[in-house]
Every structure is written in C-alpha cells, then in structure tokens.
Design a protein around this motif. Structure first.
Motif, short mmCIF file in Angstrom:
data_model
loop_
_atom_site.label_atom_id
_atom_site.label_comp_id
_atom_site.label_asym_id
_atom_site.label_seq_id
_atom_site.Cartn_x
_atom_site.Cartn_y
_atom_site.Cartn_z
N ARG A 73 36.37 31.77 46.84
CA ARG A 73 36.99 32.66 45.85
C ARG A 73 36.03 33.08 44.75
NH1 ARG A 73 43.32 31.63 44.87
NH2 ARG A 73 43.94 31.61 47.06
N TYR B 196 32.70 37.98 39.99
CA TYR B 196 33.88 38.83 40.17
C TYR B 196 33.48 40.25 39.80
CZ TYR B 196 34.23 38.50 35.05
OH TYR B 196 33.96 38.57 33.70
N ASP C 115 40.75 29.74 39.34
CA ASP C 115 42.07 30.34 39.58
C ASP C 115 42.64 30.96 38.31
OD1 ASP C 115 41.96 29.56 42.22
OD2 ASP C 115 43.12 27.72 41.93
N ARG D 165 40.98 34.24 37.75
CA ARG D 165 41.49 35.25 38.70
C ARG D 165 42.84 35.80 38.24
NH1 ARG D 165 39.44 35.60 43.85
NH2 ARG D 165 41.54 35.83 44.74
#
Length: 413
Positions: free
Chosen positions: A25, A43, A70, A73
């Motif tokens: 991720r 990101y 997380d 995100r």
C-alpha cells in the motif's frame, strides 16, 4: 513479491547504497548505509508524486507503521494531502500547548510574581498545581466553559475547602482576563460563577483560649511523633504568634539569636502591594524558649535558606497545610488552626492587662486610625520583649500544669 515481515525488517542489513523493502500500500522500509531504517510511504496528490515519513524502525514497529499508513490513506481519500494535514495537526498541537490553561497561568504568574509576598505567591501556584492543572491544565484556555470551572471548584469545596474554591475563582478570573488581552481567549468564564459557589464561613479562625486546654495542646506538641522540623515549627508558633506564612518562609538570615530578635521582611507582611516595597522589617522579640528551639534546629537546617524547609525539597518552605494537618492528627481538628495561635495569645495577653498597643504591634496589625498610624511610630519594643518572655514563661507553666488561672500572666506594673 511477498510483503515485508517484522523478522525481515529486523534482519535487513545495510548496503553500500540506500535500498527499500516494500511493505504494501505504498509503505516501505528504507535501509540506509549507516544501518538506520526509516518508514516511508509514497502516494500521489493532485497528480504529483509525494512521500510522508512514519518514524524509525524498530521504535515504530511494522504494525504501527501500517496503521499510520492506513490513516494517511483515509486522509488522502478525503481529498487532503496527508503531509499538509500532519503539519497542520502539529501546528495546532503546538498552539494548544502554548495556550493551555497551565501555560497561560504560568505566564501570568511569572508576570506578577514580584508584586506579591512569598506567602501569597506560593499559595497561588501551589493551589493551581494541586487543584487546577491535573484536571484542566492541558486544555486550551479558550475552550474552557463556565461549567468546566464550576464542576472543579465545587469538587474542591465539597472536601471542605470553601475559601480555596473562592480564591481559585478569583485568581482564574485574572488569568482569563490576561488571556483575553493576549488574544488566546474570548471571555472570562470565571466571572460567570459569582454567586454559584458555597459562601465562605465568616467565623474567626478556630482557637483555644481555656488555659487547661492550651496546656493539653502544648503537651501534645511536645510529644508529636512527626518530623523534627514540623514539631519545631509547632513549638515556635505559639511563642511568636506571627502569621503562619511569615513563619513558614522564615530564613536563617533574618534571625539574630544572640540579640534575641527576628526581623520579618516587610515584603512578607500582610500589606498592600505598594506598602510592601517600603515597609520596614517587623521586629519579633524572641523569648529564651524560642531561641532554644532555634538553636536546636540550626544544626539540621542552618546550612540552607529556610528555617523550616519542606519535606520533599529544601529549596521550598514547609507546605501551607503541614501545621494544620499535624494539629488535626493530634486530636485538635476544629479546635485550632495554625493561625489560631495569634488569637490565643491576643486574648490571654489582653485579659492579663498588657498594653493593647504593644499587643497590636506584636501582631503586626495595621492601626485603623489613619492619623494615629501616621504619627505613632512607637515600636513598644522593650515592653514587647517583656511581654513575649512573660507569655513564654506562662505557656511553660501551662504545659507542666503549674498554672490554673490567666492571672499568672498579669503584667507587673
């Protein structure tokens, strides 16, 4: 490629150049040539490649790094740049910390500290540290509502400290007004609490005036099983009958034991702020008994500043509640407090025929007659010396049950 495991992160060895171990991720562990390991997350925001850090391994575990990933995100999914969001959160926390109740109270206290006597200043900060900071200290001062203060002050009053509740409301009102000027609060919630707290009992400080009971108190003090310093303070209190704060803050430099005098600085007397700056020291003649107590105490505390240092640190004096707590433990709760020794002595000396002027001067009371206060400069020092010695001798006789009537204290013409 398999996702990174905690074992693999721990076993990752440095290489000649930095390299990355993917953790999923967008999260990865960057291993540096010097062996340092940093959590990073890549990101894209508004079409631009970005990166945010999540700490150092192993201080930040793999599980913690994934949790931070997380969260970032989620922030990104809401249309906000995670890096900017973190900077704003840090800035907000910094502002909150700098403008917390504790920070603003401390700033206000330091600003006005030199205007107050040591006793008054110590009372303010001690009350704030014990009754306000643990509950409201970390809150932004601008977020405090009247209800927040009311609940806390009512809890303080419920333990029997009615006057403390009122004092704190008054001090906090000054703090909030300072915060308004500083621009970190919009209103003074403490001002809204006027009339909301239990009223202060207007009775005088409890004291003992019956000779027989005074003797019992003196014998209890003589046998007090607490610290030597507290017992010495208890023994000296009725002999000098100064205000408790004046005694607690007494410094060895103020005493001349050979001359038998204690010079209480004007800054420690109960005067208006403007008067404290020009007030002369208050001379307290010391009886032979008082001098002996101090001589016995000097080997223990004489190397320090305070005659009666606190139990936890010698850099601060005995706490405000120590003597009252000791009197309670000895079985005199509700009968007398440390301040009551003043009324005890005043009552007995007046009944025995000593000069009212000498007694009032010994108590360091301000003359209510303005003209008399202006022109009457007499210290009544020699009369006060005789009076203080007679008072000490009288207390000795009460302690050993040698006197039953206050006439034994009668002034000799």
């Amino acid at each position: 490629m398999a996702e990174l495991t905690a074992l693999a992160a721990r076993n990752a060895q440095p290489r000649e150049k930095p390299y990355r171990l993917a953790a999923g991720r967008g999260l990865y562990l960057q291993v540096m040539p010097n062996g340092a390991k940093y959590w990073r997350q890549k990101y894209r925001y508004l079409g631009k490649a970005m990166m945010i850090g999540h700490g150092v391994f192993p201080e930040v575990s793999l599980a913690q790094a994934r949790e931070a990933c997380d969260e970032a995100r989620k922030v990104l999914a809401s249309g906000v740049d995670p890096s900017s969001h973190r900077k704003m959160a840090k800035r907000a926390l910094k502002v909150q910390t700098e403008n917390s109740v504790k920070a603003v109270v401390t700033e206000w206290y330091r600003l006005h500290r030199d205007e107050w006597s040591e006793t008054y200043a110590e009372r303010i900060i001690h009350s704030m540290e014990n009754d306000i900071f643990p509950w409201l200290g970390d809150r932004p001062i601008g977020s405090i509502e009247p209800r927040d203060l009311l609940v806390r002050l009512q809890e303080i009053q419920q333990r029997g400290a009615k006057e403390t509740g009122h004092r704190l409301r008054r001090w906090l009102s000054h703090v909030f007004r300072y915060a308004i000027v500083k621009g970190v609060a919009e209103r003074d919630p403490a001002a809204d609490l006027q009339g909301a707290l239990k009223p202060i009992d207007q009775n005088n400080f409890p004291t003992i005036t019956e000779p027989e009971r005074i003797g019992e108190l003196l014998r209890a003090i003589e046998g007090y099983s607490g610290t030597y310093i507290t017992r010495a303070a208890l023994k000296l209190s009725p002999l000098v009958f100064t205000r408790p704060g004046e005694l607690r803050f007494a410094e060895w430099s103020e005493f001349d034991l050979e001359k038998g005098e204690w010079l209480v600085p004007g800054s420690r007397l109960k005067l208006r702020k403007a008067q404290k700056k020009v007030a002369k020291p208050h001379v307290v003649p010391l009886s032979r008994q008082a001098v002996q107590i101090l001589i016995g105490l000097k080997p223990l505390t004489g190397a320090g500043r305070y005659v009666f240092p606190g139990e936890r640190t010698a850099t601060r004096p005995l706490s405000e509640n120590t003597l009252n707590a000791a009197l309670h433990r000895m079985g005199f709760k509700g009968e007398i407090v440390a301040h009551g020794f003043r009324h005890m002595a005043s009552t007995a000396l007046n009944e025995a025929g000593w000069s009212e002027d000498a007694i009032e001067r010994q108590l360091a009371h301000k003359d209510k007659n303005f003209i008399r206060a202006t022109y009457n400069k007499a210290q009544y020092l020699e009369e006060r010396r005789a009076m203080m010695q007679a008072w000490a001798d009288y207390l000795d006789k009460l302690r050993v049950k040698d006197v039953e009537r206050p006439t034994a204290l009668r002034k000799v013409a």
